[in-house]
Design a protein around this motif. Structure first.
Motif, PDB file in Angstrom:
ATOM      1  N   UNK A 186      14.256  -0.234   3.672  1.00  0.00           N
ATOM      2  CA  UNK A 186      15.087   0.778   4.320  1.00  0.00           C
ATOM      3  C   UNK A 186      14.236   1.548   5.318  1.00  0.00           C
ATOM      4  N   UNK A 187      14.804   1.859   6.468  1.00  0.00           N
ATOM      5  CA  UNK A 187      14.050   2.593   7.488  1.00  0.00           C
ATOM      6  C   UNK A 187      13.665   3.984   6.989  1.00  0.00           C
ATOM      7  N   UNK A 188      12.566   4.512   7.522  1.00  0.00           N
ATOM      8  CA  UNK A 188      12.074   5.804   7.062  1.00  0.00           C
ATOM      9  C   UNK A 188      10.949   5.542   6.076  1.00  0.00           C
ATOM     10  N   UNK A 189       9.715   5.811   6.494  1.00  0.00           N
ATOM     11  CA  UNK A 189       8.548   5.422   5.709  1.00  0.00           C
ATOM     12  C   UNK A 189       7.753   6.661   5.333  1.00  0.00           C
ATOM     13  N   UNK A 190       7.306   6.700   4.112  1.00  0.00           N
ATOM     14  CA  UNK A 190       6.443   7.800   3.685  1.00  0.00           C
ATOM     15  C   UNK A 190       4.991   7.376   3.869  1.00  0.00           C
ATOM     16  N   UNK A 191       4.337   8.007   4.808  1.00  0.00           N
ATOM     17  CA  UNK A 191       2.935   7.681   5.103  1.00  0.00           C
ATOM     18  C   UNK A 191       2.116   8.919   4.827  1.00  0.00           C
ATOM     19  N   UNK A 192       1.248   8.840   3.821  1.00  0.00           N
ATOM     20  CA  UNK A 192       0.478  10.030   3.485  1.00  0.00           C
ATOM     21  C   UNK A 192      -0.906   9.668   2.986  1.00  0.00           C
ATOM     22  N   UNK A 329      -1.541   5.868   1.972  1.00  0.00           N
ATOM     23  CA  UNK A 329      -0.422   5.205   1.304  1.00  0.00           C
ATOM     24  C   UNK A 329       0.710   5.037   2.301  1.00  0.00           C
ATOM     25  N   UNK A 330       1.280   3.843   2.330  1.00  0.00           N
ATOM     26  CA  UNK A 330       2.513   3.623   3.077  1.00  0.00           C
ATOM     27  C   UNK A 330       3.544   3.199   2.046  1.00  0.00           C
ATOM     28  N   UNK A 331       4.589   4.005   1.890  1.00  0.00           N
ATOM     29  CA  UNK A 331       5.574   3.740   0.843  1.00  0.00           C
ATOM     30  C   UNK A 331       6.943   3.486   1.463  1.00  0.00           C
ATOM     31  N   UNK A 332       7.554   2.388   1.027  1.00  0.00           N
ATOM     32  CA  UNK A 332       8.847   1.975   1.545  1.00  0.00           C
ATOM     33  C   UNK A 332       9.896   2.073   0.446  1.00  0.00           C
ATOM     34  N   UNK A 333      11.085   2.517   0.814  1.00  0.00           N
ATOM     35  CA  UNK A 333      12.223   2.402  -0.090  1.00  0.00           C
ATOM     36  C   UNK A 333      12.871   1.044   0.150  1.00  0.00           C
ATOM     37  N   UNK A 357       5.536  12.510  -0.190  1.00  0.00           N
ATOM     38  CA  UNK A 357       4.715  13.705   0.002  1.00  0.00           C
ATOM     39  C   UNK A 357       5.456  15.018  -0.210  1.00  0.00           C
TER      40      UNK A 357
END
Lengths: 431, 165
Positions: A186-192, A329-333, A357
Motif C-alpha cells: 500500500x502506498x505511504x511508507x514509514x521511513x525512520x 527502517x523502511x516499513x510497508x503496509x 514513528x
C-alpha cells in the motif's frame, strides 16, 4: 577478526545463551558483517505490486548498495546497481516512477529499461573498438522473486532463493494466501531511523516477552476500545527455527485482525464484512488453515533483515544497517489487492495505532533500542542474556527465535556454514 | 479590509495559543479546542498529499484516538516522551479563507510551521498546517480538522514523531 565465535556464548548444557555487546558496538564487526552477511545472503528489495506497469521503477538501498528495481518494457523485472558504468553517478535520482529510459545527468549516457546502453553523446570519441554492449548497467549476481517478493544476492555462490528460503516459505504462504488474488504494498511508507545497532530491531521484532511491559499504553488503548480480550493468549504460541537463520513466532491473536478476527474497535458495522472475509478464507483454504490465518499473529524473520509482522495489520519491515550504532527502517503496509475501502481503512488504522514513528507502540521500541545502545557504552558489562526458554519447549514469550538469528549470524561472521535448525529442547542440563 | 484583518488576527492568535498549550504540555486543555467530530492527520512523508485509506498515514486520529494519544502522552509509560521532551512550535505565514458555504466549518486556514523537539539532541519538523476552524455557539473557535504535511521526505533524522505537531 579472530575468535568471532567467542562473541556468542551458546552453552546448552548450562542453558545459557549470551551475546557479547561488541557485536552491537564495534565498527570492525559492522564492516565484517557487511562483507560476510549482507554480501552473501538474499536481501529483500521490493514487491511486484510496486511496479505496476512497464517502465515502473523503484530506487532502494539494499545492503548498503544503491539499487534500481525496474519492470522493463518487456514486462520482466530486473535489478541494477544505481550507478553509471561511465563515472559512477546515480543514474536514477527519484524514489519511484515510470520511465522508458534512464539518462545519466552527468554525461548523458542513456540506458533502456533492460539496462542496455543505448546512447552516448559523441560516441565516436571512444574510437572504433567501443562496444556499447559491455557498458550496460550492472545487475547483482542473483535476482529472483518468491511470489512477488523480489530479492537480490550479491554472491553468485549462494544457493538459489527457493532453497535459501526453505521452510520459511510455509509461513510466507500462510501470509500471502490471505489475499484472494494477490497482495499489494500500500502506498505511504514509514521511513525512520534509530540510533542503535540493527540487530536490536531484529530481536525486538521477534520478542514477545517485552509486549506487556514496554507497550502497556498500547494494551490500555486496545482494552479501552473493548478489545484485547485475548491478550493473555499471546504467550500461548510457539517459536520455530526454520533453518538458514529464518525464524517465526506464532500465537493466538491478542487483538483484532482485518483477516479476519473482529473486535469492537472495528465497530458493529464491520462484523458482517469480517465474517464474510473469514467465510471466504474457509472456502479457499479449509477450516483449519483458515483459522490459523485468521486467528493467529505471526512474526517472521527472513534472515537477515526482512521482518514480516502479520499481527493486527500486515507489515514488511526492511532493516538497513548504516553504522554500528545507527540503522534505518523502511516499513510497508501490505494487504489484499482487492479489499474494500472499509477493510483497507481498518487495516491501516490497526497499522498506525501500533506501528510506525507516530504509533502508540513503535516510538517506545525506538526508545528502548536507543537506550540499550547507550547502555552498551558501559563496556565493563560485556554480555546480554538471551537464554529464555532454553530448557523447555520454547513458547512465544521465549527467545529461541533470537537465538536462531544469532546462531546463523555468528556462523556467517566466522565464515562457517549456518548450523542445522534446532528442533529439540536446547538444554536438558537441568532435567 | 478591516474585518479581514481582524479575522486574521483573531485566528493567528488562536493558533499561537494552541501552540503555547502544546509547548507547555497542557494537552487536556488543548483537547478542549477540538470539536467532537475532529480529525488530526499527518500523512506519510513519501506521499505528503495522500489521504487514508488510499495511503498509509503516519497519524490518522479521530477524536477517540486523539484522546488515547493524549492519555498515553500524559502517562509515565509513553517511554519516548517520559520525561517529556521540550518542544517549541513556530507558526507563521498564516492565510485565512472563508470556507465554502455549507461545508460545516467557517475558516480554511493554512500556516507554515517549524516544531523543534529537544531530548537527546534536537529534532526538527517543518511543513504546512491546514486547519478547518469552526465558530462555536459560545463565540470561540474550535478545530474541526488539523493536518500537518511534513516537508521531510523521511524521518531518518527525527527517528520518531512522538509529539503532537
Amino acid at each position: 577478526m579472530k575468535n568471532v565465535l567467542s562473541l556468542i556464548d551458546d552453552d546448552r548444557e548450562a542453558g545459557v545463551f549470551r551475546v557479547n555487546r561488541r557485536l552491537m558496538t564495534s565498527e570492525a564487526i559492522f564492516d565484517l558483517e557487511t562483507e560476510r552477511v549482507f554480501s552473501t545472503c538474499w536481501l529483500y528489495v521490493g514487491h511486484d505490486s510496486e511496479l505496476p506497469r512497464p517502465g515502473s521503477f523503484l530506487r532502494r538501498t539494499v545492503g548498503g548498495r544503491p539499487l534500481l528495481l525496474v519492470r522493463g518494457t518487456d514486462n520482466a523485472v530486473r535489478a541494477f546497481f544505481n550507478t553509471c558504468p561511465h563515472r559512477g553517478a546515480t543514474i536514477c535520482r527519484e524514489d519511484a516512477g515510470t520511465s522508458r529510459a534512464f539518462r545519466c545527468f552527468y554525461h548523458a549516457w542513456t540506458f533502456d529499461t533492460s539496462g542496455r546502453l543505448v546512447a552516448v553523446p559523441d560516441e565516436v570519441g571512444y574510437g572504433p573498438n567501443f562496444d556499447r554492449g559491455t557498458h550496460g548497467l550492472t545487475t547483482p549476481a542473483q535476482v529472483d522473486d518468491y511470489r512477488g517478493l523480489y530479492f537480490v544476492c550479491y554472491d553468485s555462490r549462494t544457493q538459489p532463493l527457493a532453497d535459501y528460503l526453505g521452510a520459511a516459505t510455509e509461513y510466507l504462504d500462510l501470509i500471502l494466501d490471505q489475499a484472494p488474488t494477490s497482495m499489494q504494498v500500500i502506498r505511504g511508507t514509514h521511513k525512520y531511523g534509530t540510533k542503535a545497532n540493527w540487530k536490536l530491531l531484529v530481536e525486538n521484532s521477534l520478542d514477545g516477552y517485552h509486549g506487556s511491559s514496554l507497550h502497556e499504553t498500547y494494551f490500555d488503548f486496545v482494552r479501552g476500545t473493548g478489545g484485547g480480550r485475548n491478550t493473555a493468549a499471546l504467550g500461548r504460541g510457539f517459536v520455530l527455527d526454520l533453518g538458514n537463520g529464518h525464524t517465526v513466532k506464532e500465537a493466538p491473536a491478542g487483538w483484532a485482525r482485518p483477516i479476519a478476527y473482529w473486535e469492537p474497535v472495528y465497530g458493529v458495522d464491520a462484523k458482517s464484512e469480517i465474517e464474510q472475509v473469514r467465510a471466504d478464507l474457509v472456502a479457499r483454504h479449509g477450516e483449519e488453515r483458515a483459522a490459523r490465518m485468521a486467528d493467529h499473529f505471526r512474526n517472521l524473520l527472513i534472515f537477515p533483515n526482512l521482518v514480516i509482522n502479520d499481527v493486527g495489520s500486515l507489515t514488511f519491515r526492511q532493516i538497513e544497517p548504516k553504522a554500528a550504532d545507527y540503522f534505518e527502517t523502511v516499513a510497508f503496509a501490505v494487504g489484499p489487492q482487492d479489499e474494500s475501502p472499509a477493510q483497507r481503512g481498518r487495516r491501516l488504522d490497526s497499522f498506525l495505532t501500533f506501528l510506525g514513528p507516530a504509533g502508540f507502540a513503535s516510538p517506545d521500541d525506538v526508545e528502548a533500542l536507543e537506550s540499550c545502545q547507550r547502555g552498551f557504552a558501559a563496556r565493563e558489562v560485556e554480555w546480554s542474556d538471551v537464554s529464555r526458554g532454553m530448557s523447555r519447549t520454547p513458547g512465544s514469550h521465549d527467545e529461541l527465535q533470537m537465538r536462531t538469528f544469532w546462531r546463523a549470524y555468528i556462523a556467517l561472521l566466522a565464515g562457517e556454514p549456518i548450523p542445522e535448525p534446532v528442533h529439540e529442547i536446547e538444554s536438558r542440563g537441568t532435567l | 479590509m478591516l474585518e479581514q484583518r481582524s479575522s486574521l488576527e483573531r485566528i493567528t492568535r488562536f493558533l499561537f495559543e494552541e501552540a503555547a498549550l502544546l509547548d507547555s504540555w497542557r494537552l487536556d486543555e488543548w483537547y478542549q479546542l477540538w470539536d467532537g467530530d475532529g480529525s488530526y492527520e499527518v500523512p506519510s512523508t513519501d506521499v505528503p498529499d495522500g489521504h487514508a485509506p488510499d495511503i498509509l498515514m503516519l497519524i490518522d486520529d479521530d477524536m477517540t484516538r486523539l484522546r488515547a494519544r493524549i492519555d498515553r502522552l500524559n502517562s509515565r509509560a509513553a517511554h519516548r516522551e517520559f520525561p517529556w521532551s521540550k518542544t517549541r512550535h513556530l507558526v507563521t505565514n498564516v492565510i485565512v479563507e472563508d470556507a465554502p458555504e455549507g461545508s460545516g466549518w467557517q475558516h480554511d486556514v493554512t500556516a507554515n510551521f517549524a516544531v523543534y523537539r529537544v531530548r537527546d539532541g534536537v529534532d526538527v519538523f517543518f511543513g504546512v498546517f491546514t486547519y478547518r476552524l469552526r465558530e462555536s455557539p459560545d463565540g470561540a473557535l474550535r478545530i474541526a480538522a488539523k493536518r500537518a504535511e511534513l516537508d521531510a521526505r523521511d524521518l531518518y533524522a527525527q527517528r520518531t514523531l512522538s509529539i503532537i505537531l
